[in-house]
Scaffold this active site. Structure first.
Site, PDB file in Angstrom:
ATOM      1  N   GLU A  10       0.825  -1.215   0.000  1.00  0.00           N
ATOM      2  CA  GLU A  10       0.000   0.000   0.000  1.00  0.00           C
ATOM      3  C   GLU A  10       0.855   1.260   0.000  1.00  0.00           C
ATOM      4  O   GLU A  10       0.506   2.255  -0.635  1.00  0.00           O
ATOM      5  CB  GLU A  10      -0.970   0.010   1.189  1.00  0.00           C
ATOM      6  CG  GLU A  10      -2.033  -1.090   1.130  1.00  0.00           C
ATOM      7  CD  GLU A  10      -2.964  -0.990  -0.083  1.00  0.00           C
ATOM      8  OE1 GLU A  10      -2.960   0.031  -0.791  1.00  0.00           O
ATOM      9  OE2 GLU A  10      -3.707  -1.965  -0.322  1.00  0.00           O
ATOM     10  N   TYR A  91      -5.331   6.770   4.678  1.00  0.00           N
ATOM     11  CA  TYR A  91      -5.493   5.761   3.635  1.00  0.00           C
ATOM     12  C   TYR A  91      -4.826   4.434   4.031  1.00  0.00           C
ATOM     13  O   TYR A  91      -5.447   3.367   3.990  1.00  0.00           O
ATOM     14  CB  TYR A  91      -4.898   6.275   2.296  1.00  0.00           C
ATOM     15  CG  TYR A  91      -4.778   5.172   1.290  1.00  0.00           C
ATOM     16  CD1 TYR A  91      -5.876   4.782   0.535  1.00  0.00           C
ATOM     17  CD2 TYR A  91      -3.578   4.463   1.142  1.00  0.00           C
ATOM     18  CE1 TYR A  91      -5.783   3.733  -0.357  1.00  0.00           C
ATOM     19  CE2 TYR A  91      -3.478   3.410   0.261  1.00  0.00           C
ATOM     20  CZ  TYR A  91      -4.588   3.052  -0.490  1.00  0.00           C
ATOM     21  OH  TYR A  91      -4.490   1.999  -1.356  1.00  0.00           O
ATOM     22  N   ASP A 109      -9.183   6.228  -1.881  1.00  0.00           N
ATOM     23  CA  ASP A 109      -8.093   6.712  -2.729  1.00  0.00           C
ATOM     24  C   ASP A 109      -8.724   7.386  -3.956  1.00  0.00           C
ATOM     25  O   ASP A 109      -9.939   7.587  -3.999  1.00  0.00           O
ATOM     26  CB  ASP A 109      -7.142   5.561  -3.115  1.00  0.00           C
ATOM     27  CG  ASP A 109      -7.770   4.580  -4.105  1.00  0.00           C
ATOM     28  OD1 ASP A 109      -8.998   4.681  -4.365  1.00  0.00           O
ATOM     29  OD2 ASP A 109      -7.039   3.725  -4.638  1.00  0.00           O
ATOM     30  N   CYS A 161     -14.685   1.905 -13.914  1.00  0.00           N
ATOM     31  CA  CYS A 161     -15.137   3.287 -13.702  1.00  0.00           C
ATOM     32  C   CYS A 161     -13.942   4.219 -13.894  1.00  0.00           C
ATOM     33  O   CYS A 161     -13.502   4.913 -12.997  1.00  0.00           O
ATOM     34  CB  CYS A 161     -15.717   3.406 -12.291  1.00  0.00           C
ATOM     35  SG  CYS A 161     -16.655   4.921 -11.994  1.00  0.00           S
ATOM     36  N   CYS A 168     -19.686   1.531 -18.395  1.00  0.00           N
ATOM     37  CA  CYS A 168     -20.828   1.434 -17.478  1.00  0.00           C
ATOM     38  C   CYS A 168     -21.630   0.148 -17.694  1.00  0.00           C
ATOM     39  O   CYS A 168     -22.230  -0.373 -16.758  1.00  0.00           O
ATOM     40  CB  CYS A 168     -21.724   2.663 -17.610  1.00  0.00           C
ATOM     41  SG  CYS A 168     -20.847   4.180 -17.150  1.00  0.00           S
ATOM     42  N   CYS A 171     -20.549  -2.495 -15.327  1.00  0.00           N
ATOM     43  CA  CYS A 171     -20.443  -2.112 -13.914  1.00  0.00           C
ATOM     44  C   CYS A 171     -21.545  -2.752 -13.070  1.00  0.00           C
ATOM     45  O   CYS A 171     -22.729  -2.623 -13.377  1.00  0.00           O
ATOM     46  CB  CYS A 171     -20.519  -0.594 -13.788  1.00  0.00           C
ATOM     47  SG  CYS A 171     -20.361  -0.040 -12.077  1.00  0.00           S
ATOM     48  N   CYS A 177     -26.236   3.830  -9.785  1.00  0.00           N
ATOM     49  CA  CYS A 177     -25.344   4.980  -9.981  1.00  0.00           C
ATOM     50  C   CYS A 177     -26.105   6.205 -10.482  1.00  0.00           C
ATOM     51  O   CYS A 177     -26.717   6.181 -11.555  1.00  0.00           O
ATOM     52  CB  CYS A 177     -24.249   4.609 -10.981  1.00  0.00           C
ATOM     53  SG  CYS A 177     -23.100   5.960 -11.312  1.00  0.00           S
TER      54      CYS A 177
END
Ligand code: ADE
Length: 321
Positions: A10, A91, A109, A161, A168, A171, A177
């Site tokens: 990370e 984070y 993030d 995305c 889309c 998704c 959405c």
């Protein structure tokens, strides 16, 4: 999951793509398989292995943090305790808490910001909208498998995305959405107008002697702190002539301008370096640096800006002078 590997990956993945990180991550865990091993390493070795990844404060903090954890005897396992550690912000604390320890922590993030701002049609502009986006994100974080969820939403942002051409149709959240419903997905996240980065100018000196080049180590703090460098002037807001450091100014040296500037973009400014090179015929006493073989320059641990200088010099036809 091993908190050491989660933490290391990370930290590396901040501002850096997965494709770039993979080889660095693999090498780090093979050299230092545990946080204790990393804690015992000399800082110079850690910085050398980090060379090319950028944002070198991450490497210095990584090493400091490993030493704190080794002293504690175990990885802290709550978001609050993780936040106390060097280089661990909201984070990374959330990432370790959720991915390594299964806690219901919300990771935000850039990818998550994009997904969330589209689902909820967040009209406020980044970066001011961060708190609002975080609050929306927290409402979706599940109690069950929060770490898998966190990685799934990050991957959704990275692969489906996407900023300019979201898919889309693929998704899983298309029916939920807000932006997808109104067909203006790429309007989100709304961003405040960017100001242009200032430019700074400097000179960098490539001094060769018997197939070796003269390198130095930068001061331990500040930009590129502790990293190996080619001798360079201060970097100023105006283009100007710079005198080489006194060590590099014996009378018999003839500095020659290398054609073509090296340009490197840092977070807060763009740097343009004029490169000068010279051949030192007779070895002399010099301080504040060391000789390094030119043909092993890629193993010197140079950060990218100086690796670019080396590449420019070595691309010249007709070797030195
Ligand atoms: N980006 C940074 N960390 C990540 C993770 N654990 N999964 C997916 N994308 C990431």
């Amino acid at each position: 999951m091993d908190p050491y590997k989660v933490w290391l990956s990370e930290i590396m993945l901040q501002q850096t793509t997965v494709a770039t990180v993979i080889s660095y991550f693999t090498k780090f865990v093979s050299i230092w398989p545990t946080v204790e091993a990393l804690a015992r390493a000399p800082q110079e070795d850690v910085l050398k292995e980090w060379a090319g990844l950028g944002y070198y404060a991450r490497a210095r903090n990584l090493h400091k943090c490993a030493q704190v954890i080794a002293r504690l005897g175990a990885f802290p396992n709550t978001e609050a305790a993780l936040l106390e550690l060097p280089g661990i912000g909201p984070y990374t604390a959330a990432a370790i808490a959720s991915i390594a320890f299964g806690q219901q922590a919300t990771i935000v993030d850039g990818n998550v910001e994009r997904v969330i701002s589209r689902i909820f049609r967040v009209e406020a502009a980044l970066p001011a909208a961060k708190a609002e986006i975080r609050a929306h994100a927290a409402t979706l974080t599940p109690r069950v498998r929060p770490g898998d969820y966190a990685q799934a939403i990050m991957d959704l942002g990275a692969t489906v995305c996407t900023p300019t051409s979201p898919d889309c149709g693929a998704c899983p959240w298309r029916n939920a959405c807000g932006a997808c419903a109104t067909g203006d997905v790429t309007r989100f996240p709304v961003k405040a107008a960017k100001t242009e980065k200032p430019v700074r100018y400097g000179t960098v000196w490539w001094l060769e002697h018997e197939d070796q080049v003269w390198l130095r180590r930068r001061p331990p703090t500040g930009l590129l702190g502790g990293m190996v460098e080619l001798p360079t002037s201060e970097w100023h807001a105006r283009r100007q002539a710079h005198e080489p450091p006194v060590d590099l100014t014996p009378v018999d040296l003839k500095w020659e301008n290398v054609e073509g500037n090296v340009v490197h973009v840092f977070t807060h400014f763009r740097l343009e370096l004029q490169v000068q090179r010279a051949l030192l015929k007779k070895r002399r006493n010099m301080e504040d640096g060391f000789w390094h073989p030119v043909d092993k320059i890629d193993q010197a641990g140079l950060p990218t800006v100086f690796a670019k200088v080396a590449k420019l010099v070595n691309s010249l036809n007709g070797r030195l002078l």
